[in-house]
Each structure stands twice: as C-alpha cells, then as structure tokens.
Design a protein around this motif. Structure first.
Motif, short mmCIF file in Angstrom:
data_model
loop_
_atom_site.label_atom_id
_atom_site.label_comp_id
_atom_site.label_asym_id
_atom_site.label_seq_id
_atom_site.Cartn_x
_atom_site.Cartn_y
_atom_site.Cartn_z
N UNK A 84 0.83 -1.20 0.00
CA UNK A 84 0.00 0.00 0.00
C UNK A 84 0.87 1.26 0.00
N UNK A 85 1.84 1.31 0.89
CA UNK A 85 2.69 2.49 1.01
C UNK A 85 3.52 2.69 -0.25
N UNK A 86 4.04 1.63 -0.81
CA UNK A 86 4.83 1.77 -2.02
C UNK A 86 3.99 2.24 -3.20
N UNK A 87 2.71 1.85 -3.23
CA UNK A 87 1.81 2.32 -4.28
C UNK A 87 1.52 3.81 -4.14
N UNK A 88 1.28 4.25 -2.92
CA UNK A 88 0.85 5.62 -2.68
C UNK A 88 2.01 6.60 -2.62
N UNK A 89 3.13 6.15 -2.05
CA UNK A 89 4.31 7.00 -1.87
C UNK A 89 3.97 8.28 -1.09
N UNK A 90 3.56 8.13 0.17
CA UNK A 90 3.28 9.30 1.00
C UNK A 90 4.56 10.04 1.36
N UNK A 91 4.41 11.18 1.99
CA UNK A 91 5.58 11.92 2.45
C UNK A 91 6.38 11.10 3.45
N UNK A 127 14.31 3.50 -0.64
CA UNK A 127 14.62 3.34 -2.07
C UNK A 127 13.49 3.92 -2.92
N UNK A 128 12.28 3.98 -2.37
CA UNK A 128 11.13 4.56 -3.07
C UNK A 128 10.98 6.05 -2.79
#
Length: 242
Positions: A84-91, A127-128
C-alpha cells in the motif's frame, strides 16, 4: 525552553470510525482532511489496520489527491501494508509494531531485537523516496539502535508522559527530553504522538528540543465535539508556536 517550529499532523482515524459506524459517507473523510488542512494543519495521518475497522485501504488511495500538505501513513509493515505504502508513496511512513487485535498502538519497537528486519523494511521505503519514522519508547539503547536502521526519524510514544502529566508529575517528561537530545545527536528527526492533547501539548513542546512533528487524533477529534474542529486545530497550532 526550546523554540522550534513543530508541525501538526491530524490523525483522522476517528472520523473513519464514526463514518463506518453507520455506513455511507457521513462524515466525509476526504472533506474533513481537506478542511483541517485549510484550517492550518500541516499534515494528515492515517493508520490503516488489516481489519479496516476505521481507515480502509481504499481511503489511503483516495486521500492521496486530497492531502496537499504532508501525508503520513503509519502501521505495522506487514506485506499488505508495505505494498500500500509503495503504491501511494506518502511523504512519510511511520512503522508501528502493533498486532491486529490491539485497539490502539501500545508499544514502541524493540530496535535491537528487530534491527535486521527494520533495516530491510526501511531500505525498501527509502529506495522509493519515502521518509521513514520508527515508533519508539524513550530507552536510549533503543534510540541508538534506531539510528543504525537507516530511519530518518523516530516518533516518541508519549502515552506514559500523558499519564504522568495528568497525575501532576511533570518530571515524567525528562526521559522524553533526554531521548530527543540523543536522537538529535545521532542525526534523527523527532516526532511524537499518542495521548497528546490540548492540556499537555504546550508543556511537552516547551520541554522537547527539535520537535519536528506531532501526530494527534483521538484527543483532537474528541475535543472538537465540544469546541469545533477549526477552533481546536488552531488551538493546537497556537500551543505549538515557537
């Protein structure tokens, strides 16, 4: 006393809890997120859990286009959460070691025991291009171990401070101040959260050097029932000035 700018990130989990209790879309989570930013909050925090009892995974995606300040997603880095986090890339992603059955986060990471695991997960997020923070207690050995994981920040778990403060024990903040000082020495940014409220936030802020961000949800939403959310957001911002 320490005077640095501290950002307010509003955790909107409780808005989702209220919405889910009746079904439908009242209150509208996305509108609340947009509004609290308009009222001055510098960030939005969510903590999706596997059972989606408050924030749903779809909410996390929907909020991406709404959050124009800082977007902080916190949770236990199980595979579904990592994806989920890698898809969204939040701050920012805040890693919290909570199990599925707990009502709310109740412990920080043992960064010594879980050092290798945290290093692997944090490298994946960094890395993201995602800033990483570790939810942690004030033990200095754990703070020092956090610095070797590759994390950018720690989030001090402040439940014990809040309990001490409510009981009239302001000396309880000493451990948090020492933890913040050591973290800063090690190059870590300092966040804080859990049971911070309008009564204790100004004192906590005044005692903690280099406090970058506080994440506040349950208390802020509860206080807003009586005082109104726009008013409460601005009351927090006023207490965080410096």
């Amino acid at each position: 006393m320490y005077f640095t700018m501290t950002k307010l990130s509003v955790n909107i989990n409780k808005i989702a809890t209220l919405r889910n209790s009746r079904g439908g879309n009242v209150p509208n989570l996305l509108k609340v997120a947009a509004d609290v930013q308009d009222f001055g909050a510098q960030g939005i925090t969510i903590h999706p859990r596997p059972d989606q009892r408050h924030i749903r995974y779809q909410d996390a995606y929907d909020l991406k286009s709404v959050v124009t300040t800082e977007y902080n997603i916190e949770g236990n880095p199980i595979p579904q959460f990592v994806d989920l986090v890698l898809d969204i890339k939040p701050t920012q992603v805040t890693l919290v070691p909570d199990s599925e059955e707990v009502l709310t986060s109740n412990a920080g990471w043992d960064t010594v025991t879980h050092q290798d695991y945290l290093k692997e997960v944090i490298k994946t997020f960094k890395d993201a291009g995602i800033r990483t923070s570790i939810f942690i207690d004030t033990d200095l050995a754990l703070i020092e171990a956090a610095a070797t994981t590759g994390a950018d920040r720690i989030e001090l778990y402040t439940e014990q401070f809040a309990k001490d403060f409510e009981a009239g024990n302001t000396a309880g903040v000493k451990a948090y101040r020492e933890a913040a000082i050591r973290a800063h020495e090690l190059g870590l940014g300092i966040n804080a959260g859990h049971d911070l409220n309008l009564d204790n936030i100004a004192f906590f802020k005044s005692e903690i050097p280099n406090l970058a961000e506080v994440s506040i949800g349950h208390a802020l939403i509860s206080e807003s029932i009586y005082l109104g959310i726009e008013n409460v957001v601005n009351m927090y911002l006023d207490r965080l000035k410096g």
